[in-house]
Design a protein around this motif. Sequence first.
Motif, mmCIF file in Angstrom:
data_model
loop_
_atom_site.group_PDB
_atom_site.id
_atom_site.type_symbol
_atom_site.label_atom_id
_atom_site.label_comp_id
_atom_site.label_asym_id
_atom_site.label_seq_id
_atom_site.Cartn_x
_atom_site.Cartn_y
_atom_site.Cartn_z
ATOM 1 N N ASN A 120 3.360 48.192 65.090
ATOM 2 C CA ASN A 120 4.216 47.125 65.272
ATOM 3 C C ASN A 120 4.529 46.880 66.715
ATOM 4 O O ASN A 120 5.476 46.284 67.020
ATOM 5 C CB ASN A 120 5.381 47.297 64.443
ATOM 6 C CG ASN A 120 5.103 46.812 62.968
ATOM 7 O OD1 ASN A 120 4.590 45.668 62.852
ATOM 8 N ND2 ASN A 120 5.442 47.546 62.122
ATOM 9 N N ASP A 121 3.698 47.535 67.665
ATOM 10 C CA ASP A 121 4.177 47.402 69.050
ATOM 11 C C ASP A 121 5.293 48.290 69.418
ATOM 12 O O ASP A 121 6.085 47.723 70.277
ATOM 13 C CB ASP A 121 3.956 46.163 69.806
ATOM 14 C CG ASP A 121 2.553 45.233 69.573
ATOM 15 O OD1 ASP A 121 1.684 46.025 69.676
ATOM 16 O OD2 ASP A 121 2.676 44.043 69.360
ATOM 17 N N ILE B 136 6.295 54.362 71.604
ATOM 18 C CA ILE B 136 7.126 55.708 71.623
ATOM 19 C C ILE B 136 6.319 56.599 72.617
ATOM 20 O O ILE B 136 7.235 57.520 73.358
ATOM 21 C CB ILE B 136 7.223 56.408 70.255
ATOM 22 C CG1 ILE B 136 8.166 57.582 70.184
ATOM 23 C CG2 ILE B 136 5.689 56.800 69.855
ATOM 24 C CD1 ILE B 136 9.569 57.270 70.633
ATOM 25 N N THR B 137 5.036 56.495 72.778
ATOM 26 C CA THR B 137 4.626 57.393 74.005
ATOM 27 C C THR B 137 3.775 56.647 74.652
ATOM 28 O O THR B 137 2.598 56.496 74.746
ATOM 29 C CB THR B 137 3.618 58.679 73.408
ATOM 30 O OG1 THR B 137 2.948 58.006 72.290
ATOM 31 C CG2 THR B 137 4.517 59.749 72.785
ATOM 32 N N PRO B 138 4.373 55.914 75.651
ATOM 33 C CA PRO B 138 3.562 54.366 76.247
ATOM 34 C C PRO B 138 2.521 54.752 77.162
ATOM 35 O O PRO B 138 1.846 53.870 77.684
ATOM 36 C CB PRO B 138 4.749 53.776 76.728
ATOM 37 C CG PRO B 138 5.785 54.705 77.149
ATOM 38 C CD PRO B 138 5.759 55.688 75.821
ATOM 39 N N THR B 139 2.617 56.122 77.625
ATOM 40 C CA THR B 139 1.524 56.424 78.547
ATOM 41 C C THR B 139 0.349 57.034 77.971
ATOM 42 O O THR B 139 -0.713 57.338 78.754
ATOM 43 C CB THR B 139 1.989 57.231 79.871
ATOM 44 O OG1 THR B 139 2.629 58.599 79.081
ATOM 45 C CG2 THR B 139 3.184 56.496 80.656
ATOM 46 N N ARG C 76 20.090 50.285 72.580
ATOM 47 C CA ARG C 76 19.296 50.204 73.780
ATOM 48 C C ARG C 76 18.013 50.802 73.825
ATOM 49 O O ARG C 76 17.099 50.158 74.366
ATOM 50 C CB ARG C 76 20.168 51.014 74.893
ATOM 51 C CG ARG C 76 19.556 50.530 76.371
ATOM 52 C CD ARG C 76 20.457 51.401 77.247
ATOM 53 N NE ARG C 76 22.048 51.107 77.212
ATOM 54 C CZ ARG C 76 22.613 52.059 77.254
ATOM 55 N NH1 ARG C 76 22.472 53.189 76.972
ATOM 56 N NH2 ARG C 76 24.180 51.684 76.900
ATOM 57 N N MET C 77 17.710 51.768 73.120
ATOM 58 C CA MET C 77 16.510 52.616 73.029
ATOM 59 C C MET C 77 15.617 51.672 72.069
ATOM 60 O O MET C 77 14.288 51.638 72.339
ATOM 61 C CB MET C 77 16.486 53.904 72.279
ATOM 62 C CG MET C 77 17.147 54.765 73.203
ATOM 63 S SD MET C 77 16.670 56.572 72.837
ATOM 64 C CE MET C 77 17.669 56.781 71.387
ATOM 65 N N ILE C 78 16.075 51.063 71.130
ATOM 66 C CA ILE C 78 15.221 49.899 70.339
ATOM 67 C C ILE C 78 14.424 49.046 71.314
ATOM 68 O O ILE C 78 13.277 48.804 71.426
ATOM 69 C CB ILE C 78 15.993 49.518 69.444
ATOM 70 C CG1 ILE C 78 16.412 50.314 68.282
ATOM 71 C CG2 ILE C 78 15.044 48.278 68.582
ATOM 72 C CD1 ILE C 78 17.332 49.881 67.091
ATOM 73 N N THR C 79 15.255 48.606 72.068
ATOM 74 C CA THR C 79 14.732 47.456 73.153
ATOM 75 C C THR C 79 13.586 48.278 74.213
ATOM 76 O O THR C 79 12.809 47.608 74.273
ATOM 77 C CB THR C 79 15.942 46.888 73.901
ATOM 78 O OG1 THR C 79 16.993 46.224 73.120
ATOM 79 C CG2 THR C 79 15.219 45.754 75.086
ATOM 80 N N GLN C 80 14.103 49.394 74.692
ATOM 81 C CA GLN C 80 13.123 50.256 75.337
ATOM 82 C C GLN C 80 11.807 50.483 74.716
ATOM 83 O O GLN C 80 10.807 50.550 75.122
ATOM 84 C CB GLN C 80 13.855 51.550 75.993
ATOM 85 C CG GLN C 80 14.956 51.079 76.842
ATOM 86 C CD GLN C 80 15.976 52.209 77.209
ATOM 87 O OE1 GLN C 80 16.156 53.188 76.196
ATOM 88 N NE2 GLN C 80 16.482 52.371 77.942
ATOM 89 N N LEU C 81 11.937 50.764 73.359
ATOM 90 C CA LEU C 81 10.847 51.168 72.586
ATOM 91 C C LEU C 81 9.865 50.061 72.483
ATOM 92 O O LEU C 81 8.670 50.106 72.644
ATOM 93 C CB LEU C 81 11.422 51.467 70.942
ATOM 94 C CG LEU C 81 10.268 51.920 70.151
ATOM 95 C CD1 LEU C 81 9.850 53.182 70.647
ATOM 96 C CD2 LEU C 81 11.079 52.132 68.687
ATOM 97 N N PHE C 82 10.430 48.588 72.231
ATOM 98 C CA PHE C 82 9.309 47.573 71.839
ATOM 99 C C PHE C 82 9.049 47.038 73.433
ATOM 100 O O PHE C 82 8.237 46.324 73.485
ATOM 101 C CB PHE C 82 10.009 46.619 71.211
ATOM 102 C CG PHE C 82 9.797 46.809 69.791
ATOM 103 C CD1 PHE C 82 8.848 46.568 68.782
ATOM 104 C CD2 PHE C 82 11.195 47.621 69.002
ATOM 105 C CE1 PHE C 82 8.822 47.117 67.729
ATOM 106 C CE2 PHE C 82 11.088 47.815 67.740
ATOM 107 C CZ PHE C 82 10.163 47.623 67.077
ATOM 108 N N GLY D 126 7.986 49.089 75.830
ATOM 109 C CA GLY D 126 7.277 50.039 76.482
ATOM 110 C C GLY D 126 7.942 50.964 77.570
ATOM 111 O O GLY D 126 7.197 51.564 78.431
ATOM 112 N N ASN D 127 9.101 50.933 77.377
ATOM 113 C CA ASN D 127 9.832 51.417 78.497
ATOM 114 C C ASN D 127 10.951 52.842 77.936
ATOM 115 O O ASN D 127 11.864 52.982 78.667
ATOM 116 C CB ASN D 127 10.602 50.736 79.276
ATOM 117 C CG ASN D 127 11.333 50.782 80.416
ATOM 118 O OD1 ASN D 127 10.425 51.397 81.261
ATOM 119 N ND2 ASN D 127 12.469 50.229 80.849
#
Length: 289
Positions: A198-199, A202-205, A228-234, A236-237
């Motif tokens: 679902n894009d 969690i391990t963006p690199t 805040r982490m939910i936003t960062q998760l989707f 890629g940050n």
Amino acid sequence: MNKQAIWFIVNPISGGKKKHQKIIQLIDSQLDKQTYSPTIYYTEYAGHATQIAAEAVNKQIPFVVAIGGDGTVNEVGKALINSKTALGIIPTGSGNGLARELEIPMKPAEAIESLNTPITKQIDVCFVNEIPFFCTAGVGFDAHCSEIFSTKKGRGLWNYVKVGFTEFWKYKPLKCIFAGNDYEVFSITFGNASQFGNDAYITPTAVLDDGFIDCTIISPPSILQALRMITQLFSGNIHSSELSENYRGTKFKLESEQDFLIHFDGEPLKMKNKKLTISILEKGLRVMI
């Protein structure tokens, strides 16, 4: 011109009966019959997809296509490790992590069309002890939610979000030893791929064929930090979060005072083990992209 055998393994539960009937019709109408000789198999129980895929390897079938979600893909893929048989995917699941990572279209008609001009590549395979995974695996909150989600009738991202919100207030951080140090964590995720599905990155690199496992450790958040982490998760940050620790390697070890509950490619599993080793097999799986 010799036709190439291609087996389709259908999980009739993932996506619903009507959707799979339509997909079979699309295979009949859209698959290039001058290139392929297709056979359709339906799974009847847990582990059946692995048995069918193993038979394909024994018969040297060049292509096996999983029609289902990440669990079906995992069942099929693990039988193809270190073989010449390539894994294809027509995604019908909730997350479709590996399909998204391989840029396979989410629409069945487009996914089938892409099979007519296949490109194959080798990707890495990761393991939690002896359990193979192709996208992500981990412990903590995500494993807990995966177990709860597996008992629910509803699928899809929204239902998973509802489980996460409900369980957030009940969840107690996991105490474990990571790399020889004591931790109290919200979650630890090991990524062969960059996302759960679902894009949600969690391990963006992480890269599927770079020979490394990426690891993201999340410390226990407050509700505001979690939002805040939910936003960062989707976006890629997730690595920008003050609660995130990030590592890359070829082997990791975890210990706990109790048997671990893990998730692997979205599937929960209660391990009969207080020690976990996460390892990697480079270029262990051939895939159609």
